[in-house]
Design a protein around this motif. Structure first.
Motif, short mmCIF file in Angstrom:
data_model
loop_
_atom_site.label_atom_id
_atom_site.label_comp_id
_atom_site.label_asym_id
_atom_site.label_seq_id
_atom_site.Cartn_x
_atom_site.Cartn_y
_atom_site.Cartn_z
N LEU A 1 0.59 -0.93 -0.42
CA LEU A 1 -0.18 0.08 -0.19
C LEU A 1 1.25 1.11 0.20
N SER A 2 -0.04 1.92 -0.96
CA SER A 2 1.18 4.26 -0.87
C SER A 2 0.14 4.20 -0.85
N CYS A 3 0.31 5.50 0.72
CA CYS A 3 -0.30 7.09 0.77
C CYS A 3 0.97 8.80 0.18
N ALA A 4 -0.17 8.93 -0.41
CA ALA A 4 0.73 10.43 -0.93
C ALA A 4 0.37 11.32 -0.24
N ALA A 5 1.05 11.77 0.21
CA ALA A 5 0.71 13.15 0.57
C ALA A 5 1.13 14.32 0.23
N SER A 6 -0.09 16.05 -0.04
CA SER A 6 0.13 17.10 -1.08
C SER A 6 0.73 18.23 -0.37
N GLY A 7 0.91 17.40 1.22
CA GLY A 7 1.70 19.34 1.73
C GLY A 7 3.30 19.14 2.47
N ARG A 8 3.69 19.96 2.16
CA ARG A 8 4.65 19.89 2.15
C ARG A 8 5.49 19.19 3.22
N THR A 9 4.32 19.71 4.17
CA THR A 9 5.49 19.98 5.63
C THR A 9 5.16 18.34 6.14
N PHE A 10 4.81 17.39 4.81
CA PHE A 10 4.69 16.09 5.19
C PHE A 10 5.31 15.43 6.24
N SER A 11 6.99 15.76 6.06
CA SER A 11 8.27 15.36 7.00
C SER A 11 7.80 15.50 8.49
N ARG B 1 4.98 -9.66 9.77
CA ARG B 1 4.60 -10.02 8.45
C ARG B 1 4.86 -8.99 7.89
N PHE B 2 4.50 -7.48 8.09
CA PHE B 2 4.12 -5.77 7.89
C PHE B 2 5.43 -4.93 7.85
N ILE B 3 6.01 -4.01 6.66
CA ILE B 3 6.68 -3.41 6.98
C ILE B 3 6.69 -2.11 6.54
N ILE B 4 6.52 -1.03 8.00
CA ILE B 4 6.15 -0.08 7.22
C ILE B 4 7.48 1.25 6.96
N SER B 5 7.69 1.61 6.32
CA SER B 5 8.35 2.76 5.23
C SER B 5 7.94 4.46 5.26
N ARG B 6 8.74 5.04 5.27
CA ARG B 6 8.59 6.05 4.40
C ARG B 6 9.56 7.13 3.39
N ASP B 7 9.28 7.55 2.63
CA ASP B 7 10.60 8.23 1.20
C ASP B 7 9.58 9.69 1.96
N ASN C 1 7.15 12.18 -0.54
CA ASN C 1 6.30 12.77 0.18
C ASN C 1 4.95 11.17 0.48
N THR C 2 5.69 10.40 0.42
CA THR C 2 4.80 8.88 0.62
C THR C 2 5.29 8.15 1.61
N VAL C 3 4.32 7.50 1.75
CA VAL C 3 4.31 6.13 3.30
C VAL C 3 4.01 5.06 2.57
N TYR C 4 4.54 3.62 2.90
CA TYR C 4 4.60 2.50 2.30
C TYR C 4 4.27 2.04 3.56
N LEU C 5 3.24 1.27 3.45
CA LEU C 5 3.12 -0.36 3.95
C LEU C 5 3.28 -2.13 3.15
N GLN C 6 4.38 -2.79 3.40
CA GLN C 6 4.13 -3.64 2.92
C GLN C 6 3.73 -4.54 3.23
#
Length: 122
Positions: free
Chosen positions: A20-30, A67-73, A77-82
């Motif tokens: 799963l991917s979650c894309a954020a629109s704001g520049r304050t994501f970090s 089983r699941f791994i969360i990560s972010r880039d 501006n994206t967070v993932y759930l593998q």
């Protein structure tokens, strides 16, 4: 202001994987801690995984640990759930969420996405 959009859900057989991917629109994501939650029919929305704003701290529900791994880039501006080794009981709507006061295991987050359906067949 932050807007979150989830993607990557779908139908998968038991034992399979999805990301799963979650894309954020704001520049304050970090500046936001991020979390993944899920809700199945007749059940409360529950915490799945969370990650601190710098990615150093991660939290997992016992039901998905290993089983699941969360990560972010933050550059994207994206967070993932593998999600690996999926089980039928993982079937739910999965929501991405962000908050400004640290990663936690409750639903007290500031921003929420619309959710994406994950269905695991046996």
């Amino acid at each position: 202001q932050v807007q979150l959009v989830e993607s990557g859900g779908g139908l998968v057989q038991a034992g399979g994987s999805l990301r799963l991917s979650c894309a954020a629109s704001g520049r304050t994501f970090s500046s936001y801690a991020m979390g993944w939650f899920r809700q199945a029919p007749g059940k409360e929305r529950e915490f799945v995984a969370g990650i601190s704003l710098n990615g150093i701290v991660t939290l997992y529900a016992d039901s998905v640990k290993g089983r699941f791994i969360i990560s972010r880039d933050n550059a994207k501006n994206t967070v993932y759930l593998q999600m690996n080794s999926l089980k039928p009981e993982d079937t739910a709507v999965y929501y991405c969420a962000g908050r400004r006061l640290g990663v936690i295991r409750t639903t007290s987050y500031d921003y929420w996405g619309q959710g994406t359906q994950v269905t695991v067949s046996s």
